[in-house]
Design an enzyme around this catalytic site. Structure first.
Site, short mmCIF file in Angstrom:
data_model
loop_
_atom_site.label_atom_id
_atom_site.label_comp_id
_atom_site.label_asym_id
_atom_site.label_seq_id
_atom_site.Cartn_x
_atom_site.Cartn_y
_atom_site.Cartn_z
N ASP A 75 -71.21 5.74 133.24
CA ASP A 75 -70.94 5.30 131.87
C ASP A 75 -72.25 5.40 131.10
O ASP A 75 -73.31 5.03 131.60
CB ASP A 75 -70.40 3.88 131.81
CG ASP A 75 -69.77 3.61 130.44
OD1 ASP A 75 -68.76 4.27 130.13
OD2 ASP A 75 -70.30 2.79 129.67
N TYR A 160 -74.03 13.80 121.33
CA TYR A 160 -75.09 13.41 120.40
C TYR A 160 -76.39 14.20 120.60
O TYR A 160 -77.38 13.95 119.88
CB TYR A 160 -75.38 11.90 120.52
CG TYR A 160 -74.21 11.04 120.12
CD1 TYR A 160 -73.97 10.73 118.78
CD2 TYR A 160 -73.32 10.55 121.06
CE1 TYR A 160 -72.89 9.97 118.40
CE2 TYR A 160 -72.22 9.78 120.70
CZ TYR A 160 -72.01 9.50 119.37
OH TYR A 160 -70.93 8.74 119.00
N HIS A 186 -81.76 10.42 130.57
CA HIS A 186 -81.27 9.16 131.12
C HIS A 186 -80.44 9.41 132.39
O HIS A 186 -80.56 8.72 133.38
CB HIS A 186 -80.43 8.44 130.07
CG HIS A 186 -79.37 9.30 129.41
ND1 HIS A 186 -79.60 10.59 128.99
CD2 HIS A 186 -78.05 9.07 129.13
CE1 HIS A 186 -78.50 11.10 128.49
NE2 HIS A 186 -77.54 10.20 128.56
P1 IMP Z 1 -68.41 7.59 128.40
O1 IMP Z 1 -69.53 7.27 129.35
O2 IMP Z 1 -67.44 8.55 128.98
O3 IMP Z 1 -67.83 6.37 127.81
O4 IMP Z 1 -69.01 8.39 127.21
C1 IMP Z 1 -70.36 8.36 126.94
C2 IMP Z 1 -70.61 8.93 125.57
O5 IMP Z 1 -71.99 8.70 125.29
C3 IMP Z 1 -70.45 10.42 125.51
O6 IMP Z 1 -69.15 10.81 125.14
C4 IMP Z 1 -71.42 10.73 124.44
O7 IMP Z 1 -70.86 10.39 123.23
C5 IMP Z 1 -72.56 9.80 124.69
N1 IMP Z 1 -73.54 10.38 125.61
C6 IMP Z 1 -73.84 9.94 126.85
N2 IMP Z 1 -74.74 10.73 127.44
C7 IMP Z 1 -75.01 11.71 126.55
C8 IMP Z 1 -75.88 12.84 126.60
O8 IMP Z 1 -76.56 13.14 127.59
N3 IMP Z 1 -75.87 13.60 125.50
C9 IMP Z 1 -75.13 13.33 124.40
N4 IMP Z 1 -74.31 12.31 124.31
C10 IMP Z 1 -74.25 11.49 125.39
#
Ligand code: IMP
Length: 203
Positions: A75, A160, A186
């Site tokens: 996440d 992003y 990260h």
């Molecule tokens: P989830 O972890 O699936 O809820 O989504 C995490 C969201 O954080 C992604 O859809 C992106 O919007 C953003 N995000 C997380 N890591 C990255 C990255 O490495 N690059 C760009 N956006 C990120």
């Protein structure tokens, strides 16, 4: 790698999966996906909790299908300091379900501009939650600091990345090659922490 062990990843995000596969290459683990994986409705409190929820949901779905392998939940999100850490755990849904990524990035910059804060500080955060085939768990969380760029720059990466300015490279993540992003992101820091965790290594 025929003798590598499988980890099933709880994600439907192709960008994340692609990065995770590169970050695990050479580790002795092979990342797999499960076609039947249905994303869980995430809570909104913490990345660690959401990563654990996703991993547990996938494990349950695998067990129901007769597959007893390790699982990994990821996440992540972007936090903007002047916006009190938003969108944070809600990054994937920021701006509504129908918004495009270009719209979400533009909205982030517009919100920051409307805040009248000179502080453009932001960070990406990644939590990983690993459940071994015997049920033991390892959780890690890492971040990378940067700034919200003045406009989209570059087209590499996903979500992003084009609006995340990384000062040490004087570029956005959208302008970095895959290898350059994977050296500092990260997600790469979280994978390194996970691969280094004694409990993980014993699996
Ligand atoms: P989830 O972890 O699936 O809820 O989504 C995490 C969201 O954080 C992604 O859809 C992106 O919007 C953003 N995000 C997380 N890591 C990255 C990255 O490495 N690059 C760009 N956006 C990120």
């Amino acid at each position: 790698m025929p003798d590598s062990k499988a980890i099933f990843v709880a994600t439907k995000n192709a960008g994340k999966l692609h990065e995770l596969r590169a970050l695990f290459s050479g580790s002795g683990w092979r990342l797999e996906t499960f076609g039947g994986y249905a994303d869980v409705a995430e809570g909104t409190t913490s990345y660690a909790e959401n990563a654990a929820l996703k991993a547990a949901a996938l494990r349950e779905q695998l067990v129901a299908a007769g597959i007893a392998e390790a699982v990994l939940g990821d996440d992540s999100g972007i936090e903007v300091r002047a916006l009190g850490g938003r969108p944070g755990v809600r990054s994937a849904r920021y701006g509504g379900d129908g918004a495009t990524w270009a719209e979400r990035r533009a909205l982030l910059r517009a919100e920051l501009a409307a805040s009248d804060s000179p502080d453009r500080g932001a960070r990406f955060v990644c939590a990983l939650h690993f459940i071994s085939s015997d049920g033991s768990t390892v959780g890690v969380e890492r971040d990378v600091a940067g700034l919200v760029a003045d406009k989209d720059r570059g087209t590499a990466g996903f979500s992003y990345d084009p609006t995340f300015w990384y000062p040490p490279a004087a570029k956005t993540f959208g302008e970095l090659s895959e290898e350059e992003k994977n050296a500092v992101s990260h997600r790469s820091r979280a994978v390194a922490a996970l691969l280094g965790a004694a409990h993980f290594r014993r699996d």
